[in-house]
Write a protein that holds these residues in place. Sequence first.
Motif, PDB file in Angstrom:
ATOM      1  N   SER A   1       0.828  -1.205   0.000  1.00 57.39           N
ATOM      2  CA  SER A   1       0.000   0.000   0.000  1.00 57.39           C
ATOM      3  C   SER A   1       0.862   1.254   0.000  1.00 57.39           C
ATOM      4  O   SER A   1       0.586   2.205  -0.747  1.00 57.39           O
ATOM      5  CB  SER A   1      -0.925   0.017   1.216  1.00 57.39           C
TER       6      SER A   1
ATOM      7  N   LEU B   1      -2.872  -5.678  -4.850  1.00 59.06           N
ATOM      8  CA  LEU B   1      -3.683  -5.150  -3.747  1.00 59.06           C
ATOM      9  C   LEU B   1      -5.172  -5.403  -3.980  1.00 59.06           C
ATOM     10  O   LEU B   1      -5.908  -5.688  -3.030  1.00 59.06           O
ATOM     11  CB  LEU B   1      -3.408  -3.657  -3.560  1.00 59.06           C
TER      12      LEU B   1
ATOM     13  N   ARG C   1     -12.323  -1.369  -1.524  1.00 55.94           N
ATOM     14  CA  ARG C   1     -10.886  -1.347  -1.835  1.00 55.94           C
ATOM     15  C   ARG C   1     -10.587  -2.101  -3.116  1.00 55.94           C
ATOM     16  O   ARG C   1      -9.737  -1.670  -3.899  1.00 55.94           O
ATOM     17  CB  ARG C   1     -10.081  -1.939  -0.687  1.00 55.94           C
TER      18      ARG C   1
ATOM     19  N   PHE D   1      -8.600  -0.127  -5.949  1.00 54.79           N
ATOM     20  CA  PHE D   1      -7.292  -0.587  -6.415  1.00 54.79           C
ATOM     21  C   PHE D   1      -7.372  -1.029  -7.883  1.00 54.79           C
ATOM     22  O   PHE D   1      -6.442  -0.792  -8.660  1.00 54.79           O
ATOM     23  CB  PHE D   1      -6.742  -1.727  -5.549  1.00 54.79           C
TER      24      PHE D   1
ATOM     25  N   ASN E   1      -6.020   5.242  -5.433  1.00 55.54           N
ATOM     26  CA  ASN E   1      -5.180   4.592  -4.431  1.00 55.54           C
ATOM     27  C   ASN E   1      -5.325   5.247  -3.061  1.00 55.54           C
ATOM     28  O   ASN E   1      -5.415   4.563  -2.045  1.00 55.54           O
ATOM     29  CB  ASN E   1      -3.722   4.579  -4.891  1.00 55.54           C
TER      30      ASN E   1
ATOM     31  N   LEU F   1      -6.869   3.485   0.342  1.00 60.50           N
ATOM     32  CA  LEU F   1      -6.140   3.423   1.613  1.00 60.50           C
ATOM     33  C   LEU F   1      -6.850   4.171   2.735  1.00 60.50           C
ATOM     34  O   LEU F   1      -6.613   3.911   3.914  1.00 60.50           O
ATOM     35  CB  LEU F   1      -4.720   3.951   1.431  1.00 60.50           C
TER      36      LEU F   1
END
Length: 150
Positions: A5, A67, A76, A80, A142, A146
């Motif tokens: 990450s 990821l 996520r 990603f 991204n 995160l």
Amino acid sequence: MAVLSAFVLAASGVLAGVLVAVALGVVPAFRGLPADQYIRVHRLVGQYYDHVMPPLVICSTGVDIALAVLADDGGRVVLFTAGAVAQAGVSVVSQLANVPINRTVKSTDPLCVGPDWDDPRARWAHWHLVRTVLALCAVLANAAALAIHR
């Protein structure tokens, strides 16, 4: 996950930052130069970017894919994946549009540029803007991925 990450955020951030810097500084400088000087400067600028940027884009895209596979949250996964797609878009635009123009410029003799020269600067700037927007989308995706808390 934490190391990947951190890498993907840093790499996509560097990519977006470099492309924005080129859009804000290099592209206007290119436009302001006479054709023969533009060719010389384009060669100088490109020789350094050409060795760093493609591997950075490829590695960052690959880490985004990893990821997306490893993510335990649907949001996520989507973000990603979006980052990977956007960075793949940067690579595609670069390879199919900017790189061929770069090759043409590099093979042009600056002393033989006449009034009928097909000046590629506007085309190159257009495609650079496209890949810059894609890179910004990647870093935003991204960062959002995160920021999602479990």
